[in-house]
Design a protein around this motif. Structure first.
Motif, short mmCIF file in Angstrom:
data_model
loop_
_atom_site.label_atom_id
_atom_site.label_comp_id
_atom_site.label_asym_id
_atom_site.label_seq_id
_atom_site.Cartn_x
_atom_site.Cartn_y
_atom_site.Cartn_z
N TYR A 98 16.29 43.12 -10.07
CA TYR A 98 17.24 43.18 -11.18
C TYR A 98 16.55 43.70 -12.43
O TYR A 98 15.33 43.70 -12.54
CB TYR A 98 17.87 41.82 -11.45
N VAL A 99 17.37 44.15 -13.37
CA VAL A 99 16.94 44.47 -14.72
C VAL A 99 17.95 43.81 -15.66
O VAL A 99 19.15 43.80 -15.38
CB VAL A 99 16.82 45.99 -14.96
N SER A 100 17.43 43.21 -16.73
CA SER A 100 18.30 42.56 -17.71
C SER A 100 17.99 43.09 -19.09
O SER A 100 16.84 43.42 -19.40
CB SER A 100 18.12 41.04 -17.67
N SER A 101 19.03 43.18 -19.93
CA SER A 101 18.84 43.70 -21.28
C SER A 101 19.90 43.16 -22.21
O SER A 101 20.94 42.66 -21.78
CB SER A 101 18.89 45.23 -21.27
N GLY B 29 29.22 37.29 -18.94
CA GLY B 29 30.53 37.72 -19.44
C GLY B 29 30.46 38.35 -20.83
O GLY B 29 31.47 38.82 -21.33
N ARG B 30 29.27 38.37 -21.43
CA ARG B 30 29.12 38.92 -22.79
C ARG B 30 28.95 40.43 -22.75
O ARG B 30 28.21 40.95 -21.90
CB ARG B 30 27.91 38.28 -23.46
N PRO B 31 29.58 41.15 -23.68
CA PRO B 31 29.47 42.61 -23.67
C PRO B 31 28.10 43.13 -24.11
O PRO B 31 27.75 44.27 -23.80
CB PRO B 31 30.56 43.05 -24.65
N ASP B 32 27.31 42.32 -24.80
CA ASP B 32 26.00 42.78 -25.27
C ASP B 32 24.88 42.54 -24.25
O ASP B 32 23.76 42.99 -24.45
CB ASP B 32 25.63 42.11 -26.60
N ILE B 33 25.18 41.83 -23.17
CA ILE B 33 24.18 41.54 -22.14
C ILE B 33 24.51 42.34 -20.89
O ILE B 33 25.64 42.34 -20.42
CB ILE B 33 24.14 40.04 -21.83
#
Length: 155
Positions: A68-71, A50-54
């Protein structure tokens, strides 16, 4: 986003995908012989998603996750602007070498608004290094260090 393969779709993970993301994180950790390092819970993932930076993008075939890709978007102090720090790129066995990784990376770049994307890779992961070079990424050697809380001196 739909690829040239109509059955392969990339979408942004939501808090409702926390269990799926955790399962994929555990798979990549096992693949890298680092299962003991995974301490995050599905509840924590729900909050992170739910975070805008993730950003976590899921690749799906017939609504089943195949990668998946996560950043994390963060400040780069040298440039004074944001960068995207890629954490994981993972494609499940049986779906590798089928364009899934390229689609995830391309979609991450598209959603990153032209920001520089950085990430680390194990120096002996020749297949990943070849893949990243084919994408056009610069591959530079750099040692990554981690100072665990247990190893830090007591204040």
């Amino acid at each position: 986003m739909t690829s040239t393969r109509p059955d392969l779709v990339v979408r942004e993970a939501t808090p409702d995908d926390a269990e799926t993301v955790l399962r994929l994180v555990k798979e990549i950790a096992a693949h890298q012989a680092q299962s003991d390092s995974v301490t995050v819970t599905a509840e924590q993932w729900a909050g992170h998603l739910g975070r805008p930076d993730i950003t976590v993008l899921l690749a799906e075939i017939d609504r089943q996750p195949v990668g998946y890709v996560s950043s994390v978007r963060r400040l780069h102090l040298w440039s004074g602007s944001d960068i995207v720090a890629l954490d994981d790129l993972y494609v499940r066995p049986g779906h590798r070498d089928a364009g899934v990784g390229r689609l995830l990376m391309t979609e991450l770049a598209r959603r990153s608004g032209g920001l520089t994307i950085t990430w680390g890779v194990q120096p002996d992961n020749d297949a990943a290094i070849r893949f990243y070079r084919r994408l056009g990424a610069a591959v530079r050697a750099k040692v990554m260090c981690a100072w665990s809380r247990a190893a830090q001196p007591v204040q």
